[in-house]
Design a protein around this motif. Structure first.
Motif, PDB file in Angstrom:
ATOM      1  N   LEU A  95      -3.172  35.694  33.744  1.00 13.92           N
ATOM      2  CA  LEU A  95      -2.952  34.248  33.650  1.00 13.92           C
ATOM      3  C   LEU A  95      -1.622  33.872  34.297  1.00 13.92           C
ATOM      4  CD1 LEU A  95      -4.169  31.628  32.367  1.00 13.92           C
ATOM      5  CD2 LEU A  95      -2.719  32.080  30.373  1.00 13.92           C
ATOM      6  N   HIS A 134     -14.161  25.430  30.822  1.00  7.31           N
ATOM      7  CA  HIS A 134     -13.094  26.403  30.579  1.00  7.31           C
ATOM      8  C   HIS A 134     -13.020  26.860  29.123  1.00  7.31           C
ATOM      9  CE1 HIS A 134     -10.480  23.269  28.780  1.00  7.31           C
ATOM     10  NE2 HIS A 134      -9.719  24.286  28.368  1.00  7.31           N
ATOM     11  N   TYR A 188      -3.682  32.061  24.370  1.00  5.22           N
ATOM     12  CA  TYR A 188      -4.937  32.352  25.062  1.00  5.22           C
ATOM     13  C   TYR A 188      -5.872  31.142  25.145  1.00  5.22           C
ATOM     14  CZ  TYR A 188      -3.706  37.305  24.560  1.00  5.22           C
ATOM     15  OH  TYR A 188      -3.090  38.528  24.643  1.00  5.22           O
ATOM     16  N   HIS A 189      -5.442  29.986  24.659  1.00  2.62           N
ATOM     17  CA  HIS A 189      -6.393  28.892  24.517  1.00  2.62           C
ATOM     18  C   HIS A 189      -6.955  28.397  25.843  1.00  2.62           C
ATOM     19  CE1 HIS A 189      -3.004  26.279  25.628  1.00  2.62           C
ATOM     20  NE2 HIS A 189      -3.858  25.257  25.704  1.00  2.62           N
ATOM     21  N   ASP A 190      -6.224  28.579  26.954  1.00  8.93           N
ATOM     22  CA  ASP A 190      -6.685  28.077  28.255  1.00  8.93           C
ATOM     23  C   ASP A 190      -7.012  29.189  29.248  1.00  8.93           C
ATOM     24  OD1 ASP A 190      -6.819  25.397  27.795  1.00  8.93           O
ATOM     25  OD2 ASP A 190      -4.839  24.917  28.612  1.00  8.93           O
ATOM     26  N   VAL A 191      -7.247  30.418  28.773  1.00 11.94           N
ATOM     27  CA  VAL A 191      -7.518  31.506  29.733  1.00 11.94           C
ATOM     28  C   VAL A 191      -8.829  31.289  30.485  1.00 11.94           C
ATOM     29  CG1 VAL A 191      -6.177  33.253  28.503  1.00 11.94           C
ATOM     30  CG2 VAL A 191      -8.586  32.917  27.906  1.00 11.94           C
ATOM     31  N   GLY A 192      -9.684  30.419  29.947  1.00 15.19           N
ATOM     32  CA  GLY A 192     -10.926  30.114  30.650  1.00 15.19           C
ATOM     33  C   GLY A 192     -10.687  29.486  32.009  1.00 15.19           C
ATOM     34  N   LYS A 193      -9.511  28.923  32.227  1.00 14.05           N
ATOM     35  CA  LYS A 193      -9.183  28.320  33.524  1.00 14.05           C
ATOM     36  C   LYS A 193      -9.024  29.371  34.623  1.00 14.05           C
ATOM     37  CE  LYS A 193      -6.940  24.295  31.393  1.00 14.05           C
ATOM     38  NZ  LYS A 193      -5.697  23.510  31.229  1.00 14.05           N
ATOM     39  N   SER A 223       0.760  27.139  28.368  1.00 14.28           N
ATOM     40  CA  SER A 223       0.353  27.861  27.151  1.00 14.28           C
ATOM     41  C   SER A 223       1.561  28.326  26.349  1.00 14.28           C
ATOM     42  CB  SER A 223      -0.519  29.067  27.523  1.00 14.28           C
ATOM     43  OG  SER A 223      -1.699  28.652  28.182  1.00 14.28           O
ATOM     44  N   GLY A 255     -13.262  30.697  28.347  1.00 13.46           N
ATOM     45  CA  GLY A 255     -12.134  31.275  27.612  1.00 13.46           C
ATOM     46  C   GLY A 255     -12.587  32.096  26.418  1.00 13.46           C
TER      47      GLY A 255
END
Length: 723
Positions: A502, A578, A540-545, A513, A582
């Motif tokens: 990330l 995302h 880790y809340h936005d790792v889907g990006k 983050s 995530g």
């Protein structure tokens, strides 16, 4: 149709009952395990002896005991030596004397009447000799007149009347006095019922031997005594028994001290020795074993019943959550096995701190405190000295030290983020145990060496427990997928593959983050939520990006915005995606389920606002196409993360001028989410929201601290002003 419904109902009923039956079965198995280990480990070595057999070993007392058999023999002997106690009733003596006097008064009347009748019938006879009169012939014609008006007892015979008629007044009075005197002499010392006949016979013999009285007169006195003499001495059972009990109580008990020899090897066993061996439970009898099994089962039943009540009234997760239930069972089995080993080392070892510290990490605090007390009872039961089972002074010492140390260790573990905390908690528990052992030693007169050994064992118990917990936790995390503070701290390490990726591929998202994590942690601490868990979820809340980082504004550095060439619906789809991406990535990375759930809810079911409003400007749209697919925040942690996420992005863009303006902006952002109903399913109160706003404001204000300008910076600022 009806049959299918019935079948479905049965299936639902079976599933529901199986769900509730599993914890019951597991706890019953655990109960049986604890009872078995405790009873078997404390079962004394028994012997097959009988009176007169030769002992094949030295038998010593396993505890201080009173030899009941020998003591009872001595008490019975003391009772036998107590003389019977009798009561003499003086009123009986007086009544007997009164009866004799009344009878002789009647005799005097008979005498006077008989002699008067004789004189009247023989007027010519001068100075008649009444002793020579044939009264039997005389009374044939005058008998009725003789007894008329005189009360004569039924036992008086006609011969007695003839004797009375022949006596002079002085002789009759003398007989009366002698009769009264004889009975008084017999009664004055007390006369038992069984002695009355003998006393009467003795008095008769006295009168017969007395030359002052004729045989007829002696017979008259004997008849009177025989019918008037009564027993005046009675056995006092109450006073006698009381005296016997007092004599028995005065007998000193025959006692044996712990370790004192009862029978030596090669010695013939007496009845007293056999009874004492039996009393101590050292005789090989099934009744002894059954008694111990019953006692052990009852003790553990009380302990487990308290656990069931706690689970029902305080923490239902103990039987509703399979993971927690399995941890409780595993910890209990573990500590029982460890206790069995420790009891062979020394009774002063207190291993219960291992599971009390472990419980503080994996359970809620109140539950951990109760479990520490529960485990202390189980360990004290299992580690009880042989033969003593539970009710022994050493068990009380073990139990008290275990309870105090366990509660202390749980209370000291607050953040649970550092391994040193476990060591300190164990050491504190050991210190309290050492204090308990010292107080016990002082009361029992221990020497310096014994005091030192007790303190060392106690401190070592706490210290080793702390170290063992540190070693067990990684295994525990793997076995039960437990989210421990240590595990969470590892997940915040920037060198973790997912975080490093990330940082490299989406640096804007990464720094966003980090800032969200700072805000979320502060907010969680303010409302009493799990701050560390919230921080991890924020990282880790936005790792889907990472699936398409350039589609997000914070990563678009010196490049055009791709969304400018896309339809709002397409853009919203990418943005919404995302969250699911995530969740997939963090699940693959090994994040705990609690963190994954928080991440899945950090946008709730809110609308992707920017693209939704753009789409509305272009025409009618379906709102579902612009809503995030997650649930509304279900926990405080999820709610705090949502607030931190929207606040960080908006405040970074707006840049408020002052702290009051900053707080107002944060409050408006949070209020907008509140008004949208995003916090309807979240246990956050209005007071909590204000605390979170204050915490966020403090973080942003601290981020904007002023710095001193270096000389070259001052020159640049001056040049800008002149220009």
């Amino acid at each position: 149709m009806h049959t299918e419904r019935e079948k479905l109902r049965r299936i639902v009923w079976m599933r529901r009952n199986i769900k509730h039956a599993i914890p019951i079965v597991m706890y019953v198995i655990l109960y049986v395990f604890c009872v078995t280990m405790g009873v078997v480990s404390t079962m004394p070595e028994t012997h097959a002896f009988e009176v007169g057999s030769v002992s094949d070993a030295d038998i010593v007392a396993s505890k201080d005991v009173v030899d009941e058999y020998s003591t009872n023999l001595l008490r019975e002997e003391a009772k036998q030596k107590v003389a019977p106690i009798y009561d003499i009733h003086e009123e009986v003596t007086q009544q007997v004397e009164q009866d004799i006097i009344e009878v002789f008064s009647a005799f005097e009347q008979i005498r006077q009447k008989a002699q008067s009748l004789y004189v009247s019938a023989n007027p010519m006879e001068v100075a008649p000799n009444f002793a020579a009169v044939n009264w039997e012939d005389f009374f044939k014609t005058n008998a009725a007149v003789l007894t008329d008006g005189v009360k004569i007892p039924e036992y008086i015979t006609e011969q007695n009347l003839y004797t009375v008629a022949s006596m002079s007044a002085s002789q009759l009075e003398k007989l009366r006095q002698e009769t009264v005197e004889s009975t008084r002499n017999v009664l004055v010392g007390g006369l038992m019922e069984e002695e009355v006949a003998g006393a009467v016979e003795d008095i008769r013999a006295q009168f017969v031997e007395n030359e002052d009285f004729s045989i007829e007169e002696a017979s008259l006195a004997h008849n009177v005594v025989q019918n008037t003499l009564k027993a005046n001495r009675q056995y006092n059972q109450f006073e006698t028994e009381k005296a016997k009990e007092e004599a028995a109580a005065a007998v000193e008990e025959v006692t044996y001290k712990k370790g004192q020899n009862i029978v030596r090897e090669g010695e013939l066993i007496s009845e007293a020795q056999l009874q004492l061996i039996k009393q101590l439970g050292l005789l090989d009898e099934s009744s002894n074993r059954m008694t111990r099994w019953f006692s052990g089962a009852s003790i553990m039943a009380a302990v487990f019943a308290a656990g069931v009540i706690f689970a029902i009234t305080v923490d239902r997760s103990l039987y509703e959550n399979k993971k927690i239930m399995m941890q409780i069972v595993t910890m209990t089995v573990l500590i029982v096995l460890v206790a069995l080993v420790c009891r062979r080392i020394d009774q002063r070892v207190c291993p219960v701190f291992i599971v009390s510290i472990l419980a503080a990490v994996v359970l809620e605090r109140n539950t951990a405190i109760f479990y520490g007390v529960f485990a202390s009872f189980v360990v004290a039961f299992v580690m009880a000295p042989q033969d003593a089972m539970f009710f022994d002074e050493q068990v009380l010492r073990q139990l008290t030290a275990g309870v105090l140390g366990s509660v202390t260790s749980v209370l000291l573990l607050k953040t649970k983020q550092k391994r040193s905390e476990y060591i300190i908690a164990g050491l504190a528990a050991g210190a309290l145990s050492a204090l308990m052992y010292m107080s016990y030693g002082v009361l029992n007169g221990f020497g310096l060496r014994d005091h030192f050994a007790a303190v060392c064992y106690a401190l070592a118990s706490g210290l080793v427990s702390g170290f063992m917990t540190v070693g067990i936790l990684p295994i525990w995390e793997t076995m039960f997928s437990v989210v421990t503070p240590s595990k969470l701290l590892e997940l915040t390490d920037p060198s973790r593959p997912l975080l490093r990726k990330l940082m490299v591929e989406a640096p804007g998202t990464y720094h966003h983050s980090i800032m969200v994590a700072n805000l979320a942690e502060a907010g969680a601490e303010a409302v009493g939520a799990d701050a560390l868990l919230t921080r991890v979820a924020a990282y880790y809340h936005d790792v889907g990006k990472l699936e398409d980082p350039l589609m997000f504004k914070e990563n678009q550095i010196n490049i055009p915005n791709p969304h400018d060439q896309m339809k709002p619906k397409e853009s919203a789809l990418i943005i919404r995606k995302h969250v699911r991406d995530g969740m997939r990535l963090v699940a693959q990375s090994g994040l705990p389920q609690k963190a994954i759930e928080i991440i899945s809810q950090h946008h709730g079911d809110s609308v992707v606002g920017y693209f939704y409003y753009m789409a509305k400007q272009q025409g009618e749209v379906d709102e579902k196409d612009f809503r995030y697919p997650g649930k509304k925040p279900q926990t405080k942690e999820a709610g705090v993360l949502m607030m931190a996420d929207i606040t960080e992005a908006a405040i970074r863009a707006k840049k408020a001028a002052s702290a009051p303006d900053l707080r107002e902006q944060i409050a408006q952002l949070i209020k907008s989410k509140y008004d949208e109903g995003e916090f309807d399913e979240c246990p956050l109160t209005r007071r909590d929201l204000n605390l979170i706003i204050d915490a966020f404001t403090a973080i942003f204000v601290g981020q904007r601290h002023e710095r001193i300008l270096y000389p070259q910076d001052k020159e640049k600022e001056a040049n800008k002003g002149n220009a």
